[in-house]
Design an enzyme around this catalytic site. Structure first.
Site, PDB file in Angstrom:
ATOM      1  N   SER A 146      37.238  47.447  48.270  1.00 51.07           N
ATOM      2  CA  SER A 146      36.002  46.560  48.181  1.00 51.07           C
ATOM      3  C   SER A 146      36.146  46.135  46.631  1.00 51.07           C
ATOM      4  CB  SER A 146      34.177  46.871  47.902  1.00 51.07           C
ATOM      5  OG  SER A 146      33.192  46.007  47.169  1.00 51.07           O
ATOM      6  N   TYR A 159      28.230  54.142  48.373  1.00 54.56           N
ATOM      7  CA  TYR A 159      29.136  52.487  48.869  1.00 54.56           C
ATOM      8  C   TYR A 159      29.685  52.880  47.448  1.00 54.56           C
ATOM      9  CZ  TYR A 159      30.125  48.033  50.263  1.00 54.56           C
ATOM     10  OH  TYR A 159      30.976  46.774  50.497  1.00 54.56           O
TER      11      TYR A 159
END
Ligand code: NAP
Length: 267
Positions: A146, A159
């Site tokens: 990401s 995350y």
């Protein structure tokens, strides 16, 4: 993959998180290229519909494995499949989830699950696939990371850190595998319209319209980049600008801006 770097039209792709969002878009595109598929996710019933649709539309073989990759049992099952399935050409480590909110108030068991799924499962499945691919000098692995991995993530600390791991890990393997015939890629999408944000507790209204991409466009960019043997794929011009700015600006400034943005974005 064929020798010219395109994903070949024979063989099998294993796609984790293949029942929804980016994983489902991968499954459809790869089947359209003639690859048989193994789709992995927890929900057996959520795997059935895409498997049936893809079989009907593309005439490829689609196997499904209902397994929780954040558990040792589920991960063992999928690892065993990757080690023995015939014709393995591509592994897409896509299953992942995020949590939001102050880390001190988080449920630590869910944070651990996130690390198990986003990191440990990727590392173990990548290892299992490479033991097959390196001796034959062909194959590819796409690890879905990401843009969140390019800076610290206040209020999504775990995350962002899992994605930083995946990008760094994959880039390191890219160098180790140079000249081996095996390709690896860290795919680093930004905001993509899937079930992800709702599951993670993001407010979609905090993100301007231009910043969103469709899963299909992300996957197209990734497969094109794999064809060029690109180590890191950041789809979308706005995400490229974000990554270039994050990586070239002073770390303290990037951290502070991340903090301000996170306060607006997380409910
Ligand atoms: N959407 C975004 O904006 C965005 C941006 C950057 C990166 N990403 C990354 O893209 C990847 C795919 O996310 P998405 O946006 O497509 O989200 P999604 O629509 O929520 O899809 C997640 C997929 O993973 C599966 N999954 C979740 N937990 C699992 C587990 N413990 N074991 C096995 N499978 C599991 C889900 O199926 P079940 O629930 O049935 O298990 C589903 O198929 C993730 O790694 C995410 O971090 C997404």
């Amino acid at each position: 993959m064929t020798d010219n770097g395109r994903v070949g039209t024979r063989g099998r792709a294993v796609v984790t998180g293949g029942s929804s969002g980016i994983g489902r878009a991968f499954a459809e595109r790869l089947a359209a290229r003639g690859l048989d598929l193994t789709l992995v996710a927890r929900g057996a019933e959520r795997l059935d519909a895409p498997a049936q649709e893809i079989r009907a539309m593309h005439g490829v073989d689609v196997q499904t494995i209902a397994a929780d990759l954040s558990t040792p049992l589920g991960l063992d099952q999928v690892e065993a499949h990757v080690r023995q399935v015939e014709g393995l050409r591509l592994l897409v480590n896509n299953a992942g989830f995020g949590t939001t909110g102050p880390f001190a108030q988080s449920d630590i068991d869910i944070e651990e699950q996130q690390i198990r799924l986003n990191v440990l499962a990727v590392v173990r499945l990548t290892h299992a696939a490479l033991t097959r691919m390196v001796p034959t000098g062909r194959g590819g692995i796409i690890n879905v990371s990401s843009v969140a991995g390019f800076q610290p993530g206040p209020l999504d600390a775990t995350y962002a850190a899992t994605k930083a791991y995946i990008t760094n890990f994959t880039e390191a393997l890219y160098e180790e595998l140079r000249g081996s015939g095996v390709r690896v890629q860290a795919l680093c999408p930004g905001f993509t319209r899937t079930a992800f944000q709702q599951r993670a507790g993001w407010s979609q209204r905090a993100v301007p319209g231009f910043a969103w991409q469709e899963a299909d466009d992300v996957v197209e960019a990734s497969l094109r980049a794999l064809g060029r043997n690109q180590a890191v794929c950041v789809p979308g011009w706005h995400n490229k600008v974000l990554v270039a700015t994050s990586t070239k600006s002073p770390r303290a400034l990037v951290r502070r801006i991340s903090g301000i943005f996170s306060c607006r974005a997380f409910r």
